[in-house]
Enzyme design. Structure first.
Site, short mmCIF file in Angstrom:
data_model
loop_
_atom_site.label_atom_id
_atom_site.label_comp_id
_atom_site.label_asym_id
_atom_site.label_seq_id
_atom_site.Cartn_x
_atom_site.Cartn_y
_atom_site.Cartn_z
CD GLN A 120 -42.88 1.47 -12.01
OE1 GLN A 120 -44.23 0.86 -11.32
NE2 GLN A 120 -41.58 1.68 -11.51
CE1 TYR A 152 -46.68 -4.74 -14.73
CE2 TYR A 152 -45.73 -5.37 -12.78
CZ TYR A 152 -45.87 -4.35 -13.67
OH TYR A 152 -45.16 -3.59 -13.12
CG ASN A 175 -23.06 29.38 -33.84
OD1 ASN A 175 -22.25 29.77 -34.22
ND2 ASN A 175 -22.35 29.68 -32.48
CB THR A 204 -22.50 10.98 -55.37
OG1 THR A 204 -21.63 11.49 -55.33
CG2 THR A 204 -24.20 10.55 -55.86
CG HIS A 205 -18.66 9.70 -53.23
ND1 HIS A 205 -18.98 8.56 -52.50
CD2 HIS A 205 -19.19 9.21 -54.52
CE1 HIS A 205 -18.84 7.24 -53.13
NE2 HIS A 205 -19.16 8.00 -54.89
CB SER A 233 -20.42 32.90 -30.35
OG SER A 233 -19.02 32.75 -29.51
CE LYS A 259 -19.50 30.54 -34.95
NZ LYS A 259 -18.62 29.41 -33.76
CD GLU A 267 -24.32 23.25 -34.16
OE1 GLU A 267 -23.64 23.11 -32.95
OE2 GLU A 267 -24.17 23.90 -35.19
CB SER A 282 -44.06 4.54 -10.91
OG SER A 282 -45.93 3.83 -10.79
N1 ARG Z 1 -46.69 1.17 -12.03
C1 ARG Z 1 -46.55 -0.13 -12.82
C2 ARG Z 1 -46.58 -0.52 -13.94
O1 ARG Z 1 -45.56 1.27 -14.57
C3 ARG Z 1 -47.88 -0.43 -12.95
C4 ARG Z 1 -48.49 -2.37 -12.63
C5 ARG Z 1 -48.26 -2.50 -10.75
N2 ARG Z 1 -47.93 -3.79 -11.13
C6 ARG Z 1 -48.23 -4.62 -10.05
N3 ARG Z 1 -48.41 -5.43 -10.35
N4 ARG Z 1 -46.73 -4.06 -8.95
O2 ARG Z 1 -45.41 -1.00 -14.79
#
Ligand code: ARG
Length: 463
Positions: free
Chosen positions: A322, A317, A285, A155-156, A277, A283, A290, A23
């Site tokens: 993650q 957990y 825009n 309205t509408h 454009s 144009k 948007e 991560s």
């Molecule tokens: N990268 C993990 C997360 O975002 C951190 C926690 C990891 N914990 C574990 N038991 N693998 O959730």
């Protein structure tokens, strides 16, 4: 591949598995929170006698060095580490040696990541609040400038009754005010510290969790260690609050897009907030409006994604969690960007008062007032409705407004009409007669603006 948990393994992790699992690519944005949490943790460990003061000082100094080096760019957060927690711990051990290995005493990455994400989110809630506040200030300024700018209320999407631009903006002021109040509810509810929950069952060390909580400016420590590591409710609440904010911005954007068309011409966006454009030279825009409208879908998507991710998870957990990060980071970045740009866009646009007022006149928005005029002279409302309906038809045939009919034409429809009808249906009269609380009349609007002023004064965010 630098990992914290090689001990019970006999084989290296497959490269694809490693990458899929890692991560660091996104949680690196929490490096400051991770370090701040670690400093609080070792400070508490030393107070409780789990670490010596000398050990604490060495670890804190090492952590501060890492923070300074990441901030200055001297130390890059690279994908050679699995996540931000491993990155900080491994670098600490590299720098201070053996004592660095004591940092993770009485802690798990599960309570650590729960803490990091809360610290990060709490700061972002404050930033979002500041951005909504800035938007409210801009709306407030426009309201003060346009108390007497008459426009049709719809309205509408059909012209209905005359209002003022200040009155229309006042509706958005209320919406964004509620958005801020949702943010402050979330902040209050989430402000409990999960650190010390360990993997899920607390730890055997004599941790002072309330002390850690205080060091990190939480109101208290969380009550249940299983909940501490598995709760992502506050992220879902935030995604929901941001979705509502985006919905408000999107509705407002839609109106700006309509008002900015050649057909309406109620407003003209500043050149700095418009785009051209590549083929059509004429144009200009409203791309920003948007995009705000378009990006709303992304934030809704994040809310639905996280709800779905969480719905089947057994306690405590699970790695699925993650997935919260990229969704929440993206939704926060998107919402913050939209708030800032939207504020700039409406703060610089030109409001075309005469076009708005002529549109209100041209759309028979004073027809209800013409009927009310007859009612004050004793005609039952249903009859008055029919008489004015016939007059509107006549106007459509003649391509004129009610104000343009002669008194004779009025009297052909009903003898009750007298010369004072013109004053009774003037745009100014129509607006200013509406004086109940929340209505567009000048006195009512002035009261609303004063209240908004007091609100802005008493809820200034700390910078
Ligand atoms: N990268 C993990 C997360 O975002 C951190 C926690 C990891 N914990 C574990 N038991 N693998 O959730």
């Amino acid at each position: 591949m630098a990992q914290l948990w090689g001990g019970r393994f006999t084989k290296e992790t497959d490269r694809l598995v490693y990458n899929f699992n890692a991560s660091i690519g996104f949680d690196k944005r929490m490096y400051a929170q991770d370090i701040k949490g670690s400093v609080a943790h070792v400070t508490m460990l030393a107070k409780q006698g789990v670490l010596t003061e000398a050990e604490r000082d060495e670890i804190v100094k090492g952590l501060q060095g890492i923070l300074a080096d990441v901030e200055s760019g001297a130390l890059a957060v690279t994908s050679e580490y699995e996540d931000i927690h491993s990155f900080v711990e491994a670098n600490l051990i590299d720098r201070i040696g053996e004592v660095g290995k004591k940092l993770h005493t009485g802690r798990s990455r599960n309570d650590q990541v729960a803490l990091d994400m809360k610290l990060y989110t709490r700061d972002q809630v404050d930033e979002l609040d500041r951005l909504v506040y800035d938007l409210l200030k801009t709306i407030h300024r426009l309201m003060r400038e346009h108390k007497e700018t008459v426009m049709p209320g719809f309205t509408h999407l059909q012209k209905a009754q005359p209002i003022t631009f200040a009155h229309h903006l006042g509706a958005y002021f209320e919406m964004f005010k509620r958005d801020r109040s949702r943010l402050s509810d979330i902040r209050r509810r989430m402000n409990e510290c999960p650190l010390g929950a360990g993997a899920l069952a607390g730890t055997t060390y004599p941790l002072d969790r309330e002390y850690t909580a205080k060091l990190l400016e939480f109101d208290r420590a969380t009550a249940n260690s299983i909940d501490s590591v598995s709760d992502r409710d506050y992220l879902i609440e935030l995604l929901s609050a941001m979705s509502t904010m985006m919905m408000h911005l999107s509705r407002f954007s839609e109106e700006i897009i309509i008002w900015n068309t050649n057909e309406y011409r109620f407003v003209e966006l500043d050149d700095a907030y418009s785009t051209g454009s590549s083929i059509m030279p004429q144009k200009k825009n409203p791309d920003i409006a948007e995009l705000v409208r378009g990006k709303t879908g992304r934030v809704y998507g994040a809310l639905l994604s996280l709800l779905t991710t969480m719905k089947g998870l057994p306690l405590a957990y699970n790695k699925d969690m993650q997935e919260d990060k990229e969704l929440v980071y993206d939704a926060i970045d998107t919402t913050k960007g939209c708030l800032a740009l939207f504020t700039g866009m409406i703060g610089t646009m030109t409001v075309r008062k005469e076009v708005m007022e002529n549109s209100a006149k041209g759309g028979f928005t004073n027809a209800t007032d013409a009927a009310d005029y007859l009612v004050t002279k004793g005609v039952p409302f249903r009859d008055a409705h029919g008489i004015v309906g016939a007059l509107v038809l006549k106007c459509i045939e003649k391509n004129c407004s009610l104000d343009d009919l002669t008194l004779e034409e009025y009297r052909q429809a009903s003898q009750v009409f007298e010369a004072d009808i013109y004053d009774a249906i003037s745009m100014e009269t129509c607006v200013n007669k509406r004086l109940t609380k929340g209505a567009p009349g000048k006195a009512a609007m002035e009261a609303a603006i004063r209240e908004n002023e007091a609100y802005l004064e008493s809820t200034k965010p700390e910078k």
